[in-house]
Motif scaffolding. Structure first.
Motif, short mmCIF file in Angstrom:
data_model
loop_
_atom_site.label_atom_id
_atom_site.label_comp_id
_atom_site.label_asym_id
_atom_site.label_seq_id
_atom_site.Cartn_x
_atom_site.Cartn_y
_atom_site.Cartn_z
N MET A 5 82.95 -7.41 87.98
CA MET A 5 82.35 -6.54 88.99
C MET A 5 82.48 -5.08 88.61
O MET A 5 81.63 -4.26 88.91
CB MET A 5 83.02 -6.76 90.34
CG MET A 5 82.37 -7.88 91.10
SD MET A 5 82.72 -7.68 92.82
CE MET A 5 81.55 -8.80 93.53
N HIS A 6 83.57 -4.79 87.94
CA HIS A 6 83.78 -3.40 87.56
C HIS A 6 82.72 -2.93 86.57
O HIS A 6 82.53 -1.76 86.36
CB HIS A 6 85.15 -3.24 86.91
CG HIS A 6 86.26 -3.56 87.85
ND1 HIS A 6 86.60 -2.70 88.85
CD2 HIS A 6 87.06 -4.63 87.95
CE1 HIS A 6 87.60 -3.25 89.53
NE2 HIS A 6 87.88 -4.41 89.00
N ARG A 45 75.31 -5.62 94.39
CA ARG A 45 76.75 -5.33 94.30
C ARG A 45 77.26 -4.57 95.52
O ARG A 45 77.40 -3.36 95.47
CB ARG A 45 77.06 -4.51 93.05
CG ARG A 45 76.69 -5.18 91.77
CD ARG A 45 77.82 -6.03 91.27
NE ARG A 45 77.30 -7.09 90.42
CZ ARG A 45 77.91 -8.25 90.23
NH1 ARG A 45 79.04 -8.48 90.84
NH2 ARG A 45 77.38 -9.16 89.47
N PRO A 46 77.53 -5.25 96.58
CA PRO A 46 78.07 -4.54 97.74
C PRO A 46 79.50 -4.06 97.48
O PRO A 46 80.18 -4.58 96.60
CB PRO A 46 78.06 -5.59 98.85
CG PRO A 46 77.95 -6.89 98.17
CD PRO A 46 77.38 -6.69 96.81
N ALA A 47 79.91 -3.10 98.26
CA ALA A 47 81.28 -2.61 98.15
C ALA A 47 82.23 -3.61 98.80
O ALA A 47 81.82 -4.43 99.62
CB ALA A 47 81.40 -1.26 98.84
N ARG A 67 84.89 -0.46 95.40
CA ARG A 67 84.62 -1.80 94.88
C ARG A 67 85.71 -2.13 93.88
O ARG A 67 85.94 -1.38 92.94
CB ARG A 67 83.25 -1.85 94.20
CG ARG A 67 82.92 -3.24 93.71
CD ARG A 67 81.57 -3.35 93.03
NE ARG A 67 80.52 -2.83 93.87
CZ ARG A 67 79.76 -1.79 93.54
NH1 ARG A 67 79.96 -1.19 92.39
NH2 ARG A 67 78.83 -1.35 94.35
N GLY A 68 86.39 -3.24 94.10
CA GLY A 68 87.51 -3.57 93.23
C GLY A 68 88.52 -2.45 93.30
O GLY A 68 88.95 -2.06 94.38
N HIS A 531 94.62 1.49 93.64
CA HIS A 531 93.69 0.53 93.01
C HIS A 531 92.83 -0.18 94.07
O HIS A 531 92.66 -1.39 94.04
CB HIS A 531 94.44 -0.47 92.15
CG HIS A 531 94.85 0.11 90.82
ND1 HIS A 531 94.58 -0.48 89.61
CD2 HIS A 531 95.50 1.26 90.51
CE1 HIS A 531 95.06 0.27 88.62
NE2 HIS A 531 95.62 1.32 89.15
N GLY A 532 92.39 0.59 95.04
CA GLY A 532 91.47 0.04 96.04
C GLY A 532 92.14 -0.65 97.20
O GLY A 532 91.48 -1.09 98.14
#
Ligand SMILES: [Zn+2]
Length: 543
Positions: A5-6, A45-47, A67-68, A531-532
């Motif tokens: 995803m990143h 790609r939703p958040a 995201r991630g 980190h999110g």
């Protein structure tokens, strides 16, 4: 959130932002070029998380999308709709102010963890009080067979010896660390466990070791790692996180700590980003690094492409020592101490230092050099700036002559503003009046050398507010502005072009405050993101 995803930073999002860019341009840095890869995947790609009503300084109330482990958007709520998916969470931040995450650039994580498990000796004023303290801890904290205490008062350090400890507590292996964290007294039973050569040296000093010898003995005796240390590491990291810290640089780490942290990360128990500067010359670290010399990628430098998974724990550098401390008369000064006719040359010669430096450059590691006295600072200045390598970090820089200042522009100055306060009872005596005016610099150092702020925990308090206060509430001309101090607590030492803004595409390490932290003394971290992962402090006081 899966790893790939990143890979796809969404351009629509960035384009969407462009509309509001005139207003926020000052605050947003365009993503790295490779972040544009996968632009056509945007809409799928939703958040993972959208933070509503965040006060972005100088911009106003905005939403942030994560995201991630990446910050992918800052914009008006309407601009977030394109990022909403069925699994997107939303959190109302209720007007908290955001800043890049706070970093503590200089901690000793193992020490801080061990402190949790050992008796604090700060209040023990007599040998009798000491032995009572240890009596009550006997059998409680066997540190792989030996007992450790920290915070030994200076006066007691002088009156204790291997022999006297032995008389006090026969047969007990004791290690008492002094309050400055850099010297210790070992009991005869513990000294006996050292290898012959080291034992002889320590015996000659009656168990009173400072700096280098203490470090060698420490690594030889191997304090606990792994399972034994884990709960304490977790506890310490959580405590730091509650203070608003999102990332720490661990100085002089052992490989065992790296393994412990990796295990915690895999188990999802690592609450902070932790970056390690391995102890050099610990024989084990040297052997390991040598083995990595041909495969630098294994070092997992945080300079990862967006397609890579971001590790919270990384080995980013090596720490080496050029001198000791002012408190123990072991800092390398170019002229003798004012209260003792003692000169001390840097512990590492120029040739050796530049060899270490080429080594770290080759492995894309950053070199952190402990240099407190001006003679040690001279040795760092002697190193020419490397072509490809990362800038050298100079740790402490407590005495810098005026002629040294312009020569510090190629390095980073990692300072601990609280040390000035803690050393004040004796510093002037050690240094004399003239030299004292070059010591514990703030503003004059910041003119040429980008500052990094750290706590030196557990030697000093980890609270960022106290660290910042120590820098901004001191007399001029060395006083720093709040903005300068805050930047020094956010600057990424690995990023030469650091600017204290929110960067789209960067790791989502953020600190949230009750008020604008750049302007208010009363600013207090209320929440943080690492980190999110968001964590909101459960505090009694309303924001
Ligand atoms: Zn330190």
């Amino acid at each position: 959130m899966n790893a790939h995803m990143h890979r796809f930073l969404t351009l629509t999002l960035l384009l969407g932002l462009a509309s509001s860019c005139t207003m926020v341009r000052d605050f947003l840095i365009p993503p790295a070029r490779n972040a544009y890869a996968g632009m056509n995947r945007v809409k799928q790609r939703p958040a993972d998380l959208i933070l509503g009503r965040v006060e972005v300084p100088g911009v106003g109330l905005r939403s942030l999308a994560i995201r991630g482990s990446t910050l992918v958007a800052v914009g008006m709520p309407t601009e977030m709709t394109a990022l909403m998916g069925s699994r997107t969470s939303r959190v109302d931040m209720n007007g908290l102010w955001v800043s890049p995450g706070l970093r503590d650039a200089h901690v000793h994580l193992e020490g801080a963890a061990l402190v949790q498990s050992a008796p604090a000796l700060f209040n023990a004023k007599t040998p009798q009080a000491l032995s009572e303290l240890f009596e009550s801890h006997l059998g409680l904290v066997p540190v792989r067979g030996w007992l450790w205490g920290f915070g030994l008062q200076k006066r007691l350090t002088k009156s204790l010896s291997a022999e006297s400890l032995e008389t006090m507590m026969p047969g007990v292996p004791l290690w008492l660390s002094a309050a400055d964290g850099h010297s210790a007294v070992l009991s005869a039973t513990l000294v006996d466990r050292l290898p012959p050569k080291l034992r002889k040296q320590v015996n000659a000093l009656h168990g009173r070791v400072s700096e280098q010898l203490a470090r060698r003995a420490w690594f030889t005796l191997a304090p606990p790692a792994g399972e034994r240390l884990k709960p304490y590491v977790v506890k310490v990291l959580k405590r730091w996180r509650r203070l608003g810290i999102t990332s720490v640089d661990v100085m002089g780490a052992r490989m065992e700590l790296y393994d412990t942290l990796r295990e915690l990360e895999v188990a999802g128990r690592l609450t902070l980003e932790v970056r390690l500067y391995l102890a050099w010359p610990s024989p084990k670290v040297q052997r390991w690094l040598q083995a990595q010399a041909h495969k630098p990628l294994r070092l997992r430098s945080p300079k990862l492409s967006p397609s890579s998974r971001r590790h919270k724990v990384t080995i980013v550098g090596v720490k080496t020592w050029l001198d000791g401390t002012l408190g123990s008369h072991t800092a390398a000064l170019s002229k003798a101490y004012s209260d003792r006719p003692q000169e001390l040359k840097p512990l590492v010669g120029a040739a050796r230092l530049s060899a270490i430096r080429s080594f770290t450059d080759r492995l894309s590691l950053q070199l952190a050099v402990h240099a407190i006295g001006d003679a040690a600072v001279d040795a760092v200045i002697g190193l020419k700036p490397g072509a490809a390598g990362r800038p050298i970090r100079v740790e402490h820089v407590q005495v810098a002559r005026p002629d040294q200042l312009p020569q510090l522009q190629h390095v980073l100055c990692s300072i601990q503003p609280r040390h000035r306060l803690e050393d004040s009872p004796w510093a002037r005596e050690r240094l004399g009046v003239e030299r004292m005016s070059w010591a514990y610099r703030g503003a004059s150092l910041a003119k040429t050398c980008p500052l990094l702020f750290g706590s030196d925990a557990p030697v000093s308090t980890s609270d960022p507010r106290q660290i910042i206060d120590a820098a901004v509430k001191r007399p001029s001309p060395e006083r720093l502005t709040r903005a300068q101090a805050l930047t020094a607590m956010q600057r990424d030492p690995l990023n030469a072009k650091f600017s204290p803004r929110l960067h789209i595409g960067s790791t989502a390490n953020l600190t949230f405050w009750n008020v604008d932290p750049k302007k208010n003394d009363s600013a207090k971290p209320m929440a943080s993101m690492v980190h999110g992962i968001l964590s909101i402090n459960r505090s009694k006081s309303a924001k």
